[in-house]
Every structure is written in structure tokens, then in C-alpha cells.
Design a protein around this motif. Sequence first.
Motif, PDB file in Angstrom:
ATOM      1  N   GLN A  26      20.606  57.047 -29.679  1.00  0.00           N
ATOM      2  CA  GLN A  26      21.058  57.653 -29.498  1.00  0.00           C
ATOM      3  C   GLN A  26      21.273  57.829 -27.667  1.00  0.00           C
ATOM      4  OE1 GLN A  26      21.987  60.637 -31.739  1.00  0.00           O
ATOM      5  NE2 GLN A  26      23.634  62.464 -30.653  1.00  0.00           N
ATOM      6  N   ALA A  28      22.595  60.038 -24.310  1.00  0.00           N
ATOM      7  CA  ALA A  28      23.663  60.907 -23.297  1.00  0.00           C
ATOM      8  C   ALA A  28      25.348  60.352 -23.075  1.00  0.00           C
ATOM      9  CB  ALA A  28      22.783  61.191 -21.768  1.00  0.00           C
ATOM     10  N   GLN A  33      29.720  68.352 -20.382  1.00  0.00           N
ATOM     11  CA  GLN A  33      30.452  68.330 -21.697  1.00  0.00           C
ATOM     12  C   GLN A  33      32.128  68.521 -21.068  1.00  0.00           C
ATOM     13  OE1 GLN A  33      29.290  72.495 -22.781  1.00  0.00           O
ATOM     14  NE2 GLN A  33      27.330  71.350 -23.998  1.00  0.00           N
ATOM     15  N   ASP A 145      29.089  68.052 -26.581  1.00  0.00           N
ATOM     16  CA  ASP A 145      27.872  68.203 -26.005  1.00  0.00           C
ATOM     17  C   ASP A 145      27.167  67.039 -25.428  1.00  0.00           C
ATOM     18  OD1 ASP A 145      27.109  66.042 -27.789  1.00  0.00           O
ATOM     19  OD2 ASP A 145      26.186  67.260 -29.348  1.00  0.00           O
ATOM     20  N   THR A 147      26.565  63.525 -25.792  1.00  0.00           N
ATOM     21  CA  THR A 147      25.977  62.772 -25.990  1.00  0.00           C
ATOM     22  C   THR A 147      26.577  61.909 -27.001  1.00  0.00           C
ATOM     23  OG1 THR A 147      25.520  64.307 -28.437  1.00  0.00           O
ATOM     24  CG2 THR A 147      24.313  64.588 -26.903  1.00  0.00           C
ATOM     25  N   GLU A 149      26.440  58.303 -30.375  1.00  0.00           N
ATOM     26  CA  GLU A 149      25.242  57.020 -30.546  1.00  0.00           C
ATOM     27  C   GLU A 149      25.951  55.885 -31.178  1.00  0.00           C
ATOM     28  OE1 GLU A 149      23.527  57.627 -35.264  1.00  0.00           O
ATOM     29  OE2 GLU A 149      24.628  59.206 -34.948  1.00  0.00           O
TER      30      GLU A 149
END
Length: 167
Positions: A26, A28, A33, A145, A147, A149
Motif C-alpha cells: 500500500q 501513497a 486528492q 484518497d 493511495t 495498492e
Amino acid sequence: MLRFTTAALTAAFIAVSGPLLAQGAQVAFGGMQQDTDAPVEVTADQLQVNQSDGTALYTGNVVIGQGEMRLAAPRVLVIYTEGQGRIDRLEASGGVTLVSGEEAAEAERADYSIDTGTVVMTGNVLLTQGNNALTSERMVVNLEDGTAEMTGRVRTVLNQGDDAAQQ
């Protein structure tokens, strides 16, 4: 004589063991945003519109901008929501670059769902964050948000610089 701080040793351990152990990460992405309601601007060398299936095919030096995000690819298929005239999703292929803030990601393909604010990048994904680089087979970016993954044999290269090792 070189001395290593605990932080430098920890970073070195992560840098060495990360490529061997990581199956998912995970991270950033974009440091901000993204406004998924912002207008989408598309430029390309060529456009083909298909009214029967509600698609538009952009080819040749395609660049898509939305807020601070930029996506570039040789080919992008835009799929519109039936009867609403708004974009549902974008399917980019042929080598894709996604830039948000100071971070950039490259992959063979990217699918951007406007409503969910997610970009799924697949095929030899490379994410660069400053001097650091992460690779995987798949990355899902959540633009709302900021982020991402990464999955599928994640490899991380963390560059600590000369100052950390000499202290």
C-alpha cells in the motif's frame, strides 16, 4: 570508518528484504486528492466515434487531463454511460504513463473508472516516487484518497542517499 544509525539499518533491511518478501504494498500516490468530478480534457491525433455502442476511440499521442492528473497513451477508448452522455470509463493501452503531482507510473494498460475514481494499471507496472521505485504486475490507484495498492510480486528500491550511510 562507517557508522550506521538504527534508521539506516532498518531502511537497508527493508530495501534488501522488500524485493524478496513483498507480495503486495500500500503506497501513497499523487500526494493529493484528485477531484474526479473535474472536467476531462482529451487531446489526440485522431478520433473515431461509434454512436451505436457509445464509444470514442482516440489514437496517436493521446493525453488526458483531469485536474492535476495526466494520463498519456497511444490508444484510449472512452466508454460513455448509456443515455447520459457522460464518461463511464477510459481504457488506455499500448504503454501508459500516469502522472499526479511529482509521482509517475507506467504500465502496459490502464483502466480508469470515473465514477469510482480508480485507475487499475496492469502489465509491468513501474511507480517512481522521487528517487525510489516500485514495480509490480498490478496497481490500483484510488484518486479520491491519493493511495495505491500494488500486487503481483512487488519489488521496491529505496535510495537513501550518501548522508544516511556515512553517519
